[in-house]
Write a protein that holds these residues in place. Structure first.
Motif, PDB file in Angstrom:
ATOM      1  N   TYR A   1      52.430 -51.358 -56.167  1.00  0.00           N
ATOM      2  CA  TYR A   1      52.997 -51.721 -55.013  1.00  0.00           C
ATOM      3  C   TYR A   1      53.212 -53.240 -54.759  1.00  0.00           C
ATOM      4  N   PRO A   2      54.435 -53.718 -53.865  1.00  0.00           N
ATOM      5  CA  PRO A   2      54.707 -54.798 -53.736  1.00  0.00           C
ATOM      6  C   PRO A   2      53.660 -55.603 -52.714  1.00  0.00           C
ATOM      7  N   GLY A   3      52.928 -54.659 -51.791  1.00  0.00           N
ATOM      8  CA  GLY A   3      52.301 -55.017 -50.800  1.00  0.00           C
ATOM      9  C   GLY A   3      50.744 -55.053 -51.525  1.00  0.00           C
ATOM     10  N   LEU A   4      49.854 -55.670 -50.427  1.00  0.00           N
ATOM     11  CA  LEU A   4      48.408 -55.814 -50.916  1.00  0.00           C
ATOM     12  C   LEU A   4      47.698 -55.195 -49.844  1.00  0.00           C
ATOM     13  N   LEU A   5      46.395 -54.310 -50.563  1.00  0.00           N
ATOM     14  CA  LEU A   5      45.599 -53.405 -49.514  1.00  0.00           C
ATOM     15  C   LEU A   5      44.145 -54.070 -49.819  1.00  0.00           C
ATOM     16  N   ILE A   6      43.653 -54.547 -48.772  1.00  0.00           N
ATOM     17  CA  ILE A   6      42.130 -55.122 -48.674  1.00  0.00           C
ATOM     18  C   ILE A   6      41.620 -54.077 -47.579  1.00  0.00           C
ATOM     19  N   ALA A   7      40.214 -54.020 -47.753  1.00  0.00           N
ATOM     20  CA  ALA A   7      39.399 -53.194 -46.881  1.00  0.00           C
ATOM     21  C   ALA A   7      38.350 -54.133 -46.153  1.00  0.00           C
ATOM     22  N   ILE A   8      37.849 -53.900 -44.976  1.00  0.00           N
ATOM     23  CA  ILE A   8      36.734 -54.469 -44.313  1.00  0.00           C
ATOM     24  C   ILE A   8      35.746 -53.411 -44.287  1.00  0.00           C
ATOM     25  N   GLU A   9      34.668 -53.326 -44.520  1.00  0.00           N
ATOM     26  CA  GLU A   9      33.517 -52.241 -44.332  1.00  0.00           C
ATOM     27  C   GLU A   9      32.409 -52.905 -43.810  1.00  0.00           C
ATOM     28  N   GLY A  10      31.510 -52.172 -43.121  1.00  0.00           N
ATOM     29  CA  GLY A  10      30.311 -52.561 -42.432  1.00  0.00           C
ATOM     30  C   GLY A  10      29.921 -51.537 -41.313  1.00  0.00           C
ATOM     31  N   THR A  11      28.766 -51.688 -40.853  1.00  0.00           N
ATOM     32  CA  THR A  11      28.184 -50.822 -39.917  1.00  0.00           C
ATOM     33  C   THR A  11      28.702 -51.124 -38.661  1.00  0.00           C
ATOM     34  N   ASP A  12      28.711 -50.234 -37.592  1.00  0.00           N
ATOM     35  CA  ASP A  12      29.355 -50.582 -36.094  1.00  0.00           C
ATOM     36  C   ASP A  12      28.410 -51.918 -35.630  1.00  0.00           C
ATOM     37  N   GLY A  13      29.353 -52.674 -35.207  1.00  0.00           N
ATOM     38  CA  GLY A  13      28.554 -53.897 -34.711  1.00  0.00           C
ATOM     39  C   GLY A  13      28.671 -54.999 -35.570  1.00  0.00           C
ATOM     40  N   SER A  14      29.153 -54.610 -36.955  1.00  0.00           N
ATOM     41  CA  SER A  14      29.125 -55.657 -37.640  1.00  0.00           C
ATOM     42  C   SER A  14      30.270 -56.842 -37.575  1.00  0.00           C
ATOM     43  N   GLY A  15      31.189 -56.701 -36.797  1.00  0.00           N
ATOM     44  CA  GLY A  15      32.266 -57.608 -36.500  1.00  0.00           C
ATOM     45  C   GLY A  15      33.573 -57.235 -37.267  1.00  0.00           C
ATOM     46  N   LYS A  16      33.756 -56.140 -37.846  1.00  0.00           N
ATOM     47  CA  LYS A  16      35.196 -55.583 -38.477  1.00  0.00           C
ATOM     48  C   LYS A  16      36.143 -55.801 -37.906  1.00  0.00           C
ATOM     49  N   THR A  17      36.143 -55.200 -36.305  1.00  0.00           N
ATOM     50  CA  THR A  17      37.541 -55.283 -35.811  1.00  0.00           C
ATOM     51  C   THR A  17      38.019 -56.612 -35.445  1.00  0.00           C
ATOM     52  N   THR A  18      36.924 -57.681 -34.970  1.00  0.00           N
ATOM     53  CA  THR A  18      37.136 -58.964 -34.645  1.00  0.00           C
ATOM     54  C   THR A  18      37.925 -59.725 -35.907  1.00  0.00           C
ATOM     55  N   GLN A  19      37.089 -59.623 -37.090  1.00  0.00           N
ATOM     56  CA  GLN A  19      37.729 -60.347 -38.080  1.00  0.00           C
ATOM     57  C   GLN A  19      39.115 -59.921 -38.722  1.00  0.00           C
TER      58      GLN A  19
END
Length: 226
Positions: free
Chosen positions: A7-25
């Motif tokens: 694919y021409p696009g790029l996929l990255i993932a951010i994992e972690g427990t609730d409260g780890s700051g995933k949404t903020t980052q």
């Protein structure tokens, strides 16, 4: 699971427990790359309204067994995958998946689901170019939730592992369950070659690390697709 190199696009993932700051980052990354002229999509889990309602209803009735849990989250992921992630990758966008399949893996395996079984359910999923795991000790997680700890009713039944009979008190069960969940995430981080980010570090420092590593991934990806 297949690689995303086609694919021409790029996929990255951010994992972690609730409260780890995933949404903020994830949101900070989105604004950063949009400001640099990079098209970005942030993809979050449990966003299909019908499935989200079914999960919520079953949780309220404490009827969400491990197999049903896995299938419902798989159904949510299929919709997210086909209608959001793949189209964005095909159009050359940067896709930031806030929680990917590894969150479902960790929660299912802790509840006795065989790793091969849960992995096979998601065998259609793409392997992200890189997955970042935000590592947060349970002690720090409790500090972040300190305003909730005075009243046990604020602890979610399933996020406290009450369905696993770990303890009769919800707060104690929460600590036991989250500690086990963090250990499972750490195991998966090693197995799936994730980059571990210290989620106790200042937000700006975590963000700087994420940006520099994603910048390098984007640069390499663009060269490969010329």
């Amino acid at each position: 699971m297949e690689r995303t190199t086609q694919y021409p696009g790029l996929l990255i993932a951010i994992e972690g427990t609730d409260g780890s700051g995933k949404t903020t980052q994830a949101e900070l990354l989105k604004h950063y790359y949009l400001s640099r002229g990079v098209a970005v999509v942030v993809s979050a889990c449990n966003t299909v309204e019908l499935i989200r309602k079914a999960i919520s209803d079953l949780k309220q009735q404490n009827y969400l067994d491990p197999v049903t849990f896995s299938f419902l989250y798989a159904a949510d992921f299929v919709d997210r995958f086909e209608h959001q992630i793949i189209p964005a990758l095909e159009s050359g966008q940067l896709v930031i998946a806030e929680q990917y399949v590894y969150t479902v893996f960790s929660r299912a395996i802790l509840r006795g689901i065989a790793p091969d079984w849960i992995s096979n359910i998601f065998d259609f999923a793409l392997v992200p170019a890189k997955t970042f795991y935000l590592d947060l000790p349970v002690e720090t997680l409790l500090e972040r939730l300190h305003w909730k700890t005075r009243q046990e009713r604020f602890f979610d039944y399933y996020e406290s592992g009450m369905d696993m009979n770990l303890s009769g008190r919800k707060k104690d069960s929460f600590v036991i369950y989250q500690r086990r969940l963090i250990e499972m995430y750490r195991e998966l981080a090693k197995t799936h070659h994730m980059d571990t980010i210290d989620a106790t570090a200042p937000i700006h420092r975590q963000q700087s690390t994420l940006r520099s590593r994603i910048d390098a991934l984007l640069s390499a990806h663009r060269k490969e697709n010329r």
